[in-house]
Design a protein around this motif. Structure first.
Motif, PDB file in Angstrom:
ATOM      1  N   ASP A  62       0.942  -1.012   0.177  1.00 15.31           N
ATOM      2  CA  ASP A  62      -0.060   0.099  -0.055  1.00 15.31           C
ATOM      3  C   ASP A  62       0.707   1.252   0.074  1.00 15.31           C
ATOM      4  O   ASP A  62       0.363   2.258  -0.479  1.00 15.31           O
ATOM      5  CB  ASP A  62      -1.080   0.068   1.322  1.00 15.31           C
ATOM      6  CG  ASP A  62      -2.160  -1.176   0.971  1.00 15.31           C
ATOM      7  OD1 ASP A  62      -2.426  -1.514  -0.130  1.00 15.31           O
ATOM      8  OD2 ASP A  62      -2.856  -1.357   2.118  1.00 15.31           O
ATOM      9  N   ALA A  63       2.036   1.243   0.849  1.00 15.78           N
ATOM     10  CA  ALA A  63       2.781   2.265   0.934  1.00 15.78           C
ATOM     11  C   ALA A  63       3.346   2.438  -0.519  1.00 15.78           C
ATOM     12  O   ALA A  63       3.680   3.733  -1.133  1.00 15.78           O
ATOM     13  CB  ALA A  63       3.864   2.157   2.002  1.00 15.78           C
ATOM     14  N   ALA A  64       3.982   1.366  -1.133  1.00 15.05           N
ATOM     15  CA  ALA A  64       4.566   1.713  -2.619  1.00 15.05           C
ATOM     16  C   ALA A  64       3.624   2.025  -3.500  1.00 15.05           C
ATOM     17  O   ALA A  64       3.880   2.934  -4.193  1.00 15.05           O
ATOM     18  CB  ALA A  64       5.220   0.401  -2.942  1.00 15.05           C
ATOM     19  N   ARG A  65       2.331   1.768  -3.457  1.00 13.09           N
ATOM     20  CA  ARG A  65       1.518   2.205  -4.407  1.00 13.09           C
ATOM     21  C   ARG A  65       1.142   3.846  -4.053  1.00 13.09           C
ATOM     22  O   ARG A  65       0.813   4.319  -5.181  1.00 13.09           O
ATOM     23  CB  ARG A  65       0.016   1.372  -4.335  1.00 13.09           C
ATOM     24  CG  ARG A  65       0.169   0.040  -4.786  1.00 13.09           C
ATOM     25  CD  ARG A  65      -1.026  -0.970  -4.682  1.00 13.09           C
ATOM     26  NE  ARG A  65      -2.043  -0.243  -5.590  1.00 13.09           N
ATOM     27  CZ  ARG A  65      -3.256  -0.166  -5.442  1.00 13.09           C
ATOM     28  NH1 ARG A  65      -3.633  -0.274  -4.294  1.00 13.09           N
ATOM     29  NH2 ARG A  65      -3.932   0.141  -6.559  1.00 13.09           N
ATOM     30  N   ALA A  66       0.962   4.209  -2.930  1.00 14.90           N
ATOM     31  CA  ALA A  66       0.779   5.401  -2.558  1.00 14.90           C
ATOM     32  C   ALA A  66       1.828   6.318  -3.260  1.00 14.90           C
ATOM     33  O   ALA A  66       1.619   7.480  -3.391  1.00 14.90           O
ATOM     34  CB  ALA A  66       0.747   5.809  -1.069  1.00 14.90           C
ATOM     35  N   GLU A  72       7.886  -1.903  -7.155  1.00 17.47           N
ATOM     36  CA  GLU A  72       7.878  -2.372  -5.700  1.00 17.47           C
ATOM     37  C   GLU A  72       6.578  -3.042  -5.384  1.00 17.47           C
ATOM     38  O   GLU A  72       6.657  -4.171  -4.799  1.00 17.47           O
ATOM     39  CB  GLU A  72       8.316  -1.473  -4.847  1.00 17.47           C
ATOM     40  CG  GLU A  72       8.324  -1.753  -3.418  1.00 17.47           C
ATOM     41  CD  GLU A  72       9.498  -3.125  -3.192  1.00 17.47           C
ATOM     42  OE1 GLU A  72       9.490  -3.260  -1.847  1.00 17.47           O
ATOM     43  OE2 GLU A  72      10.095  -3.469  -4.003  1.00 17.47           O
ATOM     44  N   ALA A  73       5.416  -2.314  -5.930  1.00 23.14           N
ATOM     45  CA  ALA A  73       4.162  -2.791  -5.571  1.00 23.14           C
ATOM     46  C   ALA A  73       3.737  -4.266  -6.098  1.00 23.14           C
ATOM     47  O   ALA A  73       3.381  -5.270  -5.693  1.00 23.14           O
ATOM     48  CB  ALA A  73       3.008  -1.800  -6.014  1.00 23.14           C
ATOM     49  N   ASP A  74       4.339  -4.340  -7.414  1.00 22.67           N
ATOM     50  CA  ASP A  74       4.058  -5.639  -8.245  1.00 22.67           C
ATOM     51  C   ASP A  74       5.149  -6.546  -7.597  1.00 22.67           C
ATOM     52  O   ASP A  74       4.628  -7.892  -7.474  1.00 22.67           O
ATOM     53  CB  ASP A  74       4.630  -5.673  -9.868  1.00 22.67           C
ATOM     54  CG  ASP A  74       3.636  -4.688 -10.372  1.00 22.67           C
ATOM     55  OD1 ASP A  74       2.383  -4.267 -10.099  1.00 22.67           O
ATOM     56  OD2 ASP A  74       4.091  -4.394 -11.420  1.00 22.67           O
ATOM     57  N   VAL A  86      -4.670 -14.632  -2.960  1.00 26.78           N
ATOM     58  CA  VAL A  86      -4.997 -13.781  -4.054  1.00 26.78           C
ATOM     59  C   VAL A  86      -4.896 -12.570  -3.641  1.00 26.78           C
ATOM     60  O   VAL A  86      -5.512 -12.131  -2.620  1.00 26.78           O
ATOM     61  CB  VAL A  86      -6.483 -14.384  -4.480  1.00 26.78           C
ATOM     62  CG1 VAL A  86      -7.020 -13.446  -5.380  1.00 26.78           C
ATOM     63  CG2 VAL A  86      -6.370 -15.769  -4.524  1.00 26.78           C
ATOM     64  N   VAL A  87      -4.266 -11.542  -4.738  1.00 22.83           N
ATOM     65  CA  VAL A  87      -4.182 -10.095  -4.191  1.00 22.83           C
ATOM     66  C   VAL A  87      -5.270  -9.217  -5.079  1.00 22.83           C
ATOM     67  O   VAL A  87      -5.315  -9.368  -6.438  1.00 22.83           O
ATOM     68  CB  VAL A  87      -2.932  -9.672  -4.503  1.00 22.83           C
ATOM     69  CG1 VAL A  87      -2.637  -8.139  -4.055  1.00 22.83           C
ATOM     70  CG2 VAL A  87      -1.850 -10.562  -3.704  1.00 22.83           C
ATOM     71  N   GLU A  88      -6.203  -8.418  -4.295  1.00 22.37           N
ATOM     72  CA  GLU A  88      -6.869  -7.391  -5.117  1.00 22.37           C
ATOM     73  C   GLU A  88      -6.737  -6.352  -4.374  1.00 22.37           C
ATOM     74  O   GLU A  88      -6.541  -5.908  -3.367  1.00 22.37           O
ATOM     75  CB  GLU A  88      -8.516  -8.021  -4.865  1.00 22.37           C
ATOM     76  CG  GLU A  88      -8.784  -9.580  -5.221  1.00 22.37           C
ATOM     77  CD  GLU A  88     -10.022 -10.003  -4.900  1.00 22.37           C
ATOM     78  OE1 GLU A  88     -10.716  -9.377  -4.002  1.00 22.37           O
ATOM     79  OE2 GLU A  88     -10.522 -10.974  -5.402  1.00 22.37           O
ATOM     80  N   ASP A  89      -6.728  -5.337  -5.348  1.00 20.95           N
ATOM     81  CA  ASP A  89      -6.794  -3.603  -5.109  1.00 20.95           C
ATOM     82  C   ASP A  89      -8.228  -3.120  -4.786  1.00 20.95           C
ATOM     83  O   ASP A  89      -9.177  -3.559  -5.442  1.00 20.95           O
ATOM     84  CB  ASP A  89      -6.300  -2.803  -6.084  1.00 20.95           C
ATOM     85  CG  ASP A  89      -4.764  -3.210  -6.378  1.00 20.95           C
ATOM     86  OD1 ASP A  89      -4.231  -3.803  -5.430  1.00 20.95           O
ATOM     87  OD2 ASP A  89      -4.397  -3.502  -7.524  1.00 20.95           O
ATOM     88  N   GLY A  90      -8.307  -2.798  -3.683  1.00 20.10           N
ATOM     89  CA  GLY A  90      -9.751  -2.140  -3.393  1.00 20.10           C
ATOM     90  C   GLY A  90      -9.477  -0.858  -2.891  1.00 20.10           C
ATOM     91  O   GLY A  90      -8.703  -0.181  -2.778  1.00 20.10           O
ATOM     92  N   ALA A  91     -10.967   0.020  -2.591  1.00 17.35           N
ATOM     93  CA  ALA A  91     -11.034   1.195  -2.143  1.00 17.35           C
ATOM     94  C   ALA A  91     -10.150   1.605  -1.181  1.00 17.35           C
ATOM     95  O   ALA A  91      -9.777   2.677  -0.781  1.00 17.35           O
ATOM     96  CB  ALA A  91     -12.477   1.395  -2.061  1.00 17.35           C
ATOM     97  N   SER A  92     -10.054   0.517   0.042  1.00 18.21           N
ATOM     98  CA  SER A  92      -9.317   0.706   1.344  1.00 18.21           C
ATOM     99  C   SER A  92      -8.137   0.003   1.035  1.00 18.21           C
ATOM    100  O   SER A  92      -7.272   0.064   2.220  1.00 18.21           O
ATOM    101  CB  SER A  92     -10.109   0.259   2.224  1.00 18.21           C
ATOM    102  OG  SER A  92     -10.268  -1.308   2.053  1.00 18.21           O
ATOM    103  N   GLY A  93      -7.552  -0.155   0.004  1.00 19.56           N
ATOM    104  CA  GLY A  93      -6.194  -0.471  -0.299  1.00 19.56           C
ATOM    105  C   GLY A  93      -5.967  -2.028  -0.519  1.00 19.56           C
ATOM    106  O   GLY A  93      -7.121  -2.603  -1.360  1.00 19.56           O
ATOM    107  N   THR A  94      -4.932  -2.569  -0.501  1.00 24.81           N
ATOM    108  CA  THR A  94      -4.789  -4.056  -0.856  1.00 24.81           C
ATOM    109  C   THR A  94      -5.541  -4.961  -0.169  1.00 24.81           C
ATOM    110  O   THR A  94      -5.795  -4.942   1.272  1.00 24.81           O
ATOM    111  CB  THR A  94      -3.243  -4.332  -0.896  1.00 24.81           C
ATOM    112  OG1 THR A  94      -2.519  -3.690  -1.622  1.00 24.81           O
ATOM    113  CG2 THR A  94      -2.932  -5.944  -1.339  1.00 24.81           C
TER     114      THR A  94
END
Length: 99
Positions: A62-66, A72-74, A86-94
């Motif tokens: 989440d920090a890397a995406r911010a 790094e996020a990948d 399983v990794v999903e991106d949501g409104a509140s983060g990973t």
């Protein structure tokens, strides 16, 4: 209660979680779990509990995406996947869940 009612309840629970209303989402999820259990249906439970190392990877991602550090996020996503998430991106983060 019919299957469409259960589907709506699950959808509402996801909506609450995505909106960051964790208390409401947990309350609704607990209720759904009881209803499914009463019908003899099992939901994922302890296997979905997030260990400290995985939770740390989620926070780092989440920090890397911010910071828009996509490589790094990948990398962190790939590490979570390697741990069986399983990794999903949501409104509140990973968001992570077991497949």
């Amino acid at each position: 209660m019919c299957s469409s009612d259960l589907f709506e309840a699950v959808s509402a629970t996801h909506t609450a979680a995505d909106a960051g209303d964790d208390a409401r989402a947990r309350e609704m999820a607990d209720t759904i779990n009881v209803l499914f259990g009463a019908m003899g249906l099992a939901l994922n439970g302890a296997a979905d509990e997030i260990d400290e190392a995985s939770a740390s990877l989620v926070a780092q991602r989440d920090a890397a995406r911010a910071l828009k550090n996509w490589s790094e996020a990948d990398r962190l996503r790939d590490e979570l996947v390697a741990r069986g998430w399983v990794v999903e991106d949501g409104a509140s983060g990973t968001l992570i869940r077991r497949s």
